[in-house]
Design a protein around this motif. Structure first.
Motif, PDB file in Angstrom:
ATOM      1  N   ILE A 122       0.851  -1.189   0.000  1.00 17.49           N
ATOM      2  CA  ILE A 122       0.000   0.000   0.000  1.00 17.49           C
ATOM      3  C   ILE A 122       0.892   1.246   0.000  1.00 17.49           C
ATOM      4  CG2 ILE A 122      -1.650   1.342   1.377  1.00 17.49           C
ATOM      5  CD1 ILE A 122      -2.857  -1.337   2.270  1.00 17.49           C
ATOM      6  N   GLY A 123       0.514   2.234  -0.812  1.00 22.73           N
ATOM      7  CA  GLY A 123       1.333   3.431  -0.990  1.00 22.73           C
ATOM      8  C   GLY A 123       2.037   3.436  -2.334  1.00 22.73           C
ATOM      9  N   SER A 124       2.086   2.269  -2.971  1.00 23.43           N
ATOM     10  CA  SER A 124       2.699   2.138  -4.290  1.00 23.43           C
ATOM     11  C   SER A 124       1.684   2.454  -5.382  1.00 23.43           C
ATOM     12  CB  SER A 124       3.222   0.705  -4.473  1.00 23.43           C
ATOM     13  OG  SER A 124       3.308   0.356  -5.817  1.00 23.43           O
ATOM     14  N   GLY A 125       2.141   3.113  -6.457  1.00 25.30           N
ATOM     15  CA  GLY A 125       1.259   3.384  -7.582  1.00 25.30           C
ATOM     16  C   GLY A 125       0.809   2.110  -8.266  1.00 25.30           C
ATOM     17  N   THR A 126       1.690   1.107  -8.329  1.00 26.35           N
ATOM     18  CA  THR A 126       1.329  -0.173  -8.943  1.00 26.35           C
ATOM     19  C   THR A 126       0.273  -0.891  -8.113  1.00 26.35           C
ATOM     20  OG1 THR A 126       3.489  -0.378 -10.005  1.00 26.35           O
ATOM     21  CG2 THR A 126       2.253  -2.407  -9.691  1.00 26.35           C
ATOM     22  N   ARG A 127       0.362  -0.776  -6.782  1.00 27.67           N
ATOM     23  CA  ARG A 127      -0.655  -1.386  -5.923  1.00 27.67           C
ATOM     24  C   ARG A 127      -1.998  -0.688  -6.121  1.00 27.67           C
ATOM     25  NH1 ARG A 127      -1.241  -4.252  -1.142  1.00 27.67           N
ATOM     26  NH2 ARG A 127      -3.462  -4.378  -0.669  1.00 27.67           N
ATOM     27  N   LYS A 128      -1.981   0.645  -6.207  1.00 27.04           N
ATOM     28  CA  LYS A 128      -3.224   1.362  -6.407  1.00 27.04           C
ATOM     29  C   LYS A 128      -3.875   0.973  -7.720  1.00 27.04           C
ATOM     30  CE  LYS A 128      -5.282   5.975  -6.174  1.00 27.04           C
ATOM     31  NZ  LYS A 128      -5.023   7.425  -6.001  1.00 27.04           N
ATOM     32  N   ALA A 129      -3.065   0.775  -8.766  1.00 26.85           N
ATOM     33  CA  ALA A 129      -3.600   0.346 -10.056  1.00 26.85           C
ATOM     34  C   ALA A 129      -4.263  -1.022  -9.939  1.00 26.85           C
ATOM     35  CB  ALA A 129      -2.487   0.309 -11.096  1.00 26.85           C
ATOM     36  N   ALA A 130      -3.636  -1.928  -9.200  1.00 30.47           N
ATOM     37  CA  ALA A 130      -4.224  -3.260  -9.010  1.00 30.47           C
ATOM     38  C   ALA A 130      -5.554  -3.171  -8.253  1.00 30.47           C
ATOM     39  CB  ALA A 130      -3.241  -4.163  -8.259  1.00 30.47           C
ATOM     40  N   ASP A 131      -5.573  -2.361  -7.197  1.00 30.15           N
ATOM     41  CA  ASP A 131      -6.817  -2.190  -6.441  1.00 30.15           C
ATOM     42  C   ASP A 131      -7.921  -1.597  -7.318  1.00 30.15           C
ATOM     43  OD1 ASP A 131      -5.664  -3.231  -4.167  1.00 30.15           O
ATOM     44  OD2 ASP A 131      -5.181  -1.282  -3.286  1.00 30.15           O
ATOM     45  N   ASN A 132      -7.544  -0.640  -8.179  1.00 34.75           N
ATOM     46  CA  ASN A 132      -8.530  -0.045  -9.088  1.00 34.75           C
ATOM     47  C   ASN A 132      -9.028  -1.074 -10.101  1.00 34.75           C
ATOM     48  OD1 ASN A 132      -8.313   2.439  -7.844  1.00 34.75           O
ATOM     49  ND2 ASN A 132      -6.891   3.286  -9.331  1.00 34.75           N
ATOM     50  N   LEU A 133      -8.141  -1.943 -10.566  1.00 34.23           N
ATOM     51  CA  LEU A 133      -8.550  -3.007 -11.486  1.00 34.23           C
ATOM     52  C   LEU A 133      -9.545  -3.949 -10.818  1.00 34.23           C
ATOM     53  CD1 LEU A 133      -8.221  -4.626 -14.159  1.00 34.23           C
ATOM     54  CD2 LEU A 133      -6.379  -5.880 -13.006  1.00 34.23           C
ATOM     55  N   PHE A 134      -9.228  -4.361  -9.587  1.00 40.58           N
ATOM     56  CA  PHE A 134     -10.137  -5.254  -8.868  1.00 40.58           C
ATOM     57  C   PHE A 134     -11.516  -4.614  -8.708  1.00 40.58           C
ATOM     58  CE2 PHE A 134      -6.107  -6.824  -6.513  1.00 40.58           C
ATOM     59  CZ  PHE A 134      -5.771  -7.629  -7.600  1.00 40.58           C
ATOM     60  N   ALA A 135     -11.524  -3.318  -8.389  1.00 45.56           N
ATOM     61  CA  ALA A 135     -12.792  -2.617  -8.205  1.00 45.56           C
ATOM     62  C   ALA A 135     -13.567  -2.544  -9.517  1.00 45.56           C
ATOM     63  CB  ALA A 135     -12.544  -1.216  -7.656  1.00 45.56           C
ATOM     64  N   SER A 136     -12.859  -2.286 -10.620  1.00 46.54           N
ATOM     65  CA  SER A 136     -13.551  -2.163 -11.903  1.00 46.54           C
ATOM     66  C   SER A 136     -14.125  -3.500 -12.372  1.00 46.54           C
ATOM     67  CB  SER A 136     -12.602  -1.602 -12.964  1.00 46.54           C
ATOM     68  OG  SER A 136     -11.587  -2.531 -13.289  1.00 46.54           O
ATOM     69  N   LEU A 137     -13.454  -4.600 -12.010  1.00 46.54           N
ATOM     70  CA  LEU A 137     -13.934  -5.929 -12.375  1.00 46.54           C
ATOM     71  C   LEU A 137     -14.903  -6.498 -11.344  1.00 46.54           C
ATOM     72  CD1 LEU A 137     -10.598  -7.566 -13.644  1.00 46.54           C
ATOM     73  CD2 LEU A 137     -12.462  -6.643 -15.025  1.00 46.54           C
ATOM     74  N   LYS A 138     -15.063  -5.752 -10.226  1.00 45.37           N
ATOM     75  CA  LYS A 138     -15.947  -6.193  -9.126  1.00 45.37           C
ATOM     76  C   LYS A 138     -15.517  -7.559  -8.590  1.00 45.37           C
ATOM     77  CE  LYS A 138     -20.115  -3.664 -10.556  1.00 45.37           C
ATOM     78  NZ  LYS A 138     -19.560  -2.915 -11.688  1.00 45.37           N
ATOM     79  N   ILE A 139     -14.206  -7.689  -8.321  1.00 44.70           N
ATOM     80  CA  ILE A 139     -13.696  -8.930  -7.754  1.00 44.70           C
ATOM     81  C   ILE A 139     -12.905  -8.649  -6.494  1.00 44.70           C
ATOM     82  CG2 ILE A 139     -13.594 -10.069 -10.001  1.00 44.70           C
ATOM     83  CD1 ILE A 139     -10.530  -9.701  -9.914  1.00 44.70           C
ATOM     84  N   THR A 140     -12.848  -9.667  -5.623  1.00 44.37           N
ATOM     85  CA  THR A 140     -11.992  -9.647  -4.439  1.00 44.37           C
ATOM     86  C   THR A 140     -11.149 -10.908  -4.476  1.00 44.37           C
ATOM     87  OG1 THR A 140     -13.690  -8.482  -3.160  1.00 44.37           O
ATOM     88  CG2 THR A 140     -11.916  -9.545  -1.928  1.00 44.37           C
ATOM     89  N   PRO A 141      -9.886 -10.816  -4.862  1.00 41.62           N
ATOM     90  CA  PRO A 141      -9.046 -12.015  -4.979  1.00 41.62           C
ATOM     91  C   PRO A 141      -9.046 -12.841  -3.697  1.00 41.62           C
ATOM     92  CG  PRO A 141      -7.935 -10.157  -5.970  1.00 41.62           C
ATOM     93  CD  PRO A 141      -9.150  -9.595  -5.270  1.00 41.62           C
TER      94      PRO A 141
END
Length: 299
Positions: free
Chosen positions: A195-214
């Motif tokens: 958390i705090g990484s731009g790459t992590r934020k992108a992954a979290d945004n992807l999960f939200a857009s796909l409506k998934i929780t790994p």
């Protein structure tokens, strides 16, 4: 005052009067005198002293934080004044988040130094949040960060788009599928940044857009470690096109085809002041040449 601050910072960072004196090319009694005079001027003790070490007390922590910022501003002021009469040259403190810093910045620096060899860059790599904090405290001249970054005390200039892809090992089960659903992705182990990484934020945004929780996630603090782990079959990840070009070319990673990808984000320039040295302006001109496609504008 500036020398008192330099001496105080050296003692605070070295945690020892002798080591600070050695770094500053001073005698230990002279360092002690500077510290005592500075404490009298501030009006309170700043250091806890024992036979083994020296450490900051609460007041010292406050003074140390501000002293670093004051010296950063003082140094920047000197460089700006020097710039009025000199050519493009001098020190340049650059901070960059991992993707840009490890895969793009070395090429930018090499191109700049070919034309402006008197510029002396120093580079620090960290996550987006840490780099922005260093720029805010005037400990960096400029930061390059990833994602939709916002800060009301910093100047932010998006300058390029970064395409990101889901990757897995070539023998991963999803690498064999022609059509993949969000539910397929949800069942897999994901390897992500902290958390705090731009790459992590992108992954979290992807999960939200796909409506998934790994169902499973592992956090690693390095892009290189993530790539090695994905290659080893530990899981899958969302990574920048810049970070995976070599691995895709060699066939050690494979893109997972999912509707809606690539996921895109911004690279942004972050500065704390409208006043810029010639060295910084020159560096930014090279940074803005980064292509939004494949880097062909640079190399």
């Amino acid at each position: 005052m500036d020398q008192q601050l330099e001496v105080f910072i050296a003692v605070a960072e070295k945690k020892n009067f002798s080591r600070a004196a050695e770094e500053l090319h001073m005698t230990q009694p002279a360092v002690s005198q500077y510290i005592q005079a500075f404490e009298r001027e501030v009006g309170t003790r700043l250091l806890e002293r024992t036979n083994k070490y020296v450490k900051l007390n609460k007041a010292g922590e406050i003074v140390y934080d501000h002293a670093k910022e004051i010296l950063g501003l003082y140094t920047k002021m000197q460089r700006l004044v020097d710039d009025l009469t000199n050519k493009t040259s001098g020190p340049l403190a650059i901070g960059a988040s991992y993707t840009f810093g490890e895969y793009i910045l070395p090429h930018v620096i090499a191109d700049m130094l070919d034309e402006y060899p008197q510029v002396a860059p120093t580079i620090s790599i960290g996550n987006t949040r840490d780099i922005a904090e260093l720029v805010l405290k005037h400990q960096m001249d400029v930061g390059i960060v990833e994602g939709d970054f916002q800060h009301d005390k910093l100047m932010i200039e998006p300058f390029a788009e970064d395409a990101m892809y889901i990757v897995a090992a070539p023998n991963h089960r999803l690498a064999q599928y022609k059509k993949i659903t969000p539910q397929d992705l949800e069942k897999e182990r994901w390897i992500v940044r902290e958390i705090g990484s731009g790459t992590r934020k992108a992954a979290d945004n992807l999960f939200a857009s796909l409506k998934i929780t790994p169902s499973s996630m592992m956090e690693f603090g390095s892009i290189q470690l993530i790539k090695e782990s994905v290659e080893a079959g530990l899981g899958m990840s969302l990574l920048s096109q810049w970070a995976i070009r070599k691995e895709l070319g060699m066939g050690t990673l494979k893109m997972i085809q999912v509707d809606g990808l690539p996921f895109t984000r911004k690279f942004s320039i972050v500065t704390s002041s409208p006043y810029r040295t010639k060295a910084l302006d020159t560096f930014l001109a090279f940074v803005r040449r980064v292509s939004t496609e494949d880097g062909s504008g640079l190399w």
